[in-house]
Design a protein around this motif. Structure first.
Motif, PDB file in Angstrom:
ATOM      1  N   PHE A  15       0.836  -1.195   0.000  1.00  0.00           N
ATOM      2  CA  PHE A  15       0.000   0.000   0.000  1.00  0.00           C
ATOM      3  C   PHE A  15       0.876   1.253   0.000  1.00  0.00           C
ATOM      4  CE2 PHE A  15      -2.814   3.269   1.590  1.00  0.00           C
ATOM      5  CZ  PHE A  15      -3.959   3.027   0.861  1.00  0.00           C
ATOM      6  N   GLU A  16       1.967   1.197   0.731  1.00  0.00           N
ATOM      7  CA  GLU A  16       2.898   2.326   0.763  1.00  0.00           C
ATOM      8  C   GLU A  16       3.485   2.585  -0.627  1.00  0.00           C
ATOM      9  OE1 GLU A  16       6.347   4.042   3.625  1.00  0.00           O
ATOM     10  OE2 GLU A  16       6.243   1.876   3.437  1.00  0.00           O
ATOM     11  N   THR A  17       3.820   1.536  -1.352  1.00  0.00           N
ATOM     12  CA  THR A  17       4.337   1.683  -2.712  1.00  0.00           C
ATOM     13  C   THR A  17       3.291   2.315  -3.619  1.00  0.00           C
ATOM     14  OG1 THR A  17       5.818  -0.199  -2.440  1.00  0.00           O
ATOM     15  CG2 THR A  17       5.259   0.405  -4.701  1.00  0.00           C
ATOM     16  N   ALA A  18       2.042   1.872  -3.486  1.00  0.00           N
ATOM     17  CA  ALA A  18       0.963   2.453  -4.288  1.00  0.00           C
ATOM     18  C   ALA A  18       0.782   3.931  -3.952  1.00  0.00           C
ATOM     19  CB  ALA A  18      -0.336   1.686  -4.047  1.00  0.00           C
ATOM     20  N   CYS A  19       0.885   4.277  -2.690  1.00  0.00           N
ATOM     21  CA  CYS A  19       0.773   5.688  -2.284  1.00  0.00           C
ATOM     22  C   CYS A  19       1.904   6.520  -2.874  1.00  0.00           C
ATOM     23  CB  CYS A  19       0.765   5.807  -0.758  1.00  0.00           C
ATOM     24  SG  CYS A  19      -0.797   5.356  -0.002  1.00  0.00           S
ATOM     25  N   THR A  20       3.103   6.005  -2.831  1.00  0.00           N
ATOM     26  CA  THR A  20       4.252   6.722  -3.398  1.00  0.00           C
ATOM     27  C   THR A  20       4.023   6.970  -4.884  1.00  0.00           C
ATOM     28  OG1 THR A  20       5.737   5.764  -1.761  1.00  0.00           O
ATOM     29  CG2 THR A  20       6.746   6.636  -3.773  1.00  0.00           C
ATOM     30  N   ARG A  21       3.541   5.954  -5.598  1.00  0.00           N
ATOM     31  CA  ARG A  21       3.243   6.076  -7.023  1.00  0.00           C
ATOM     32  C   ARG A  21       2.163   7.140  -7.279  1.00  0.00           C
ATOM     33  NH1 ARG A  21       2.789   0.819  -7.815  1.00  0.00           N
ATOM     34  NH2 ARG A  21       0.555   0.818  -7.498  1.00  0.00           N
ATOM     35  N   ALA A  22       1.259   7.308  -6.303  1.00  0.00           N
ATOM     36  CA  ALA A  22       0.158   8.275  -6.436  1.00  0.00           C
ATOM     37  C   ALA A  22       0.521   9.653  -5.888  1.00  0.00           C
ATOM     38  CB  ALA A  22      -1.079   7.738  -5.721  1.00  0.00           C
ATOM     39  N   ARG A  41      -6.801   9.401  -5.717  1.00  0.00           N
ATOM     40  CA  ARG A  41      -5.432   9.524  -6.271  1.00  0.00           C
ATOM     41  C   ARG A  41      -4.856   8.162  -6.619  1.00  0.00           C
ATOM     42  NH1 ARG A  41      -1.309  13.769  -3.533  1.00  0.00           N
ATOM     43  NH2 ARG A  41      -2.591  15.627  -3.707  1.00  0.00           N
ATOM     44  N   LEU A  42      -5.096   7.190  -5.755  1.00  0.00           N
ATOM     45  CA  LEU A  42      -4.593   5.841  -6.014  1.00  0.00           C
ATOM     46  C   LEU A  42      -5.186   5.287  -7.311  1.00  0.00           C
ATOM     47  CD1 LEU A  42      -4.762   4.441  -2.388  1.00  0.00           C
ATOM     48  CD2 LEU A  42      -2.681   4.736  -3.732  1.00  0.00           C
TER      49      LEU A  42
END
Length: 109
Positions: A15-22, A41-42
């Motif tokens: 989830f943290e990786t997805a947040c960083t990407r977003a 945003r995600l």
């Protein structure tokens, strides 16, 4: 100083990786956005919409166990998720059609 997104209960490294990407770099940024804006945003960044992911995020930002919500509260979250998903993915519809879709008048695609 920023705190990792994965420091929030129930939110892990994926989830943290997805947040960083977003463009959501920290737990503080995630909390400031709130569940709806963050999940939008995600999805805009390529995360496939999934009710459980949204639900877990809402519970996490409230500091609650991921499976703590039941009954009408969970049904209300489902309606919020469906409306959020419609806003992100119904871009080929007019504003009026999107509103009709949010209340369930337009059949699902």
């Amino acid at each position: 100083m920023s705190t990792p997104v994965s420091s929030i209960r129930n939110l892990g490294p994926a989830f943290e990786t997805a947040c960083t990407r977003a463009g959501i770099p920290s737990a503080e940024a995630l909390r400031a956005l709130g569940a709806d804006a963050a999940y939008a945003r995600l999805m805009e960044a390529g995360t496939k919409p999934h009710f459980i992911g949204y639900y877990v995020l809402v519970m996490a930002l409230q500091g609650r166990p991921w499976n703590d919500c039941k009954g009408e509260e969970k049904a209300a979250l489902r309606r919020s998720f469906d409306a959020l998903k419609a806003q992100c993915f119904d871009t080929d519809r007019s504003a009026f059609e999107r509103q009709l879709n949010e209340i369930g008048v337009i059949p699902r695609r």
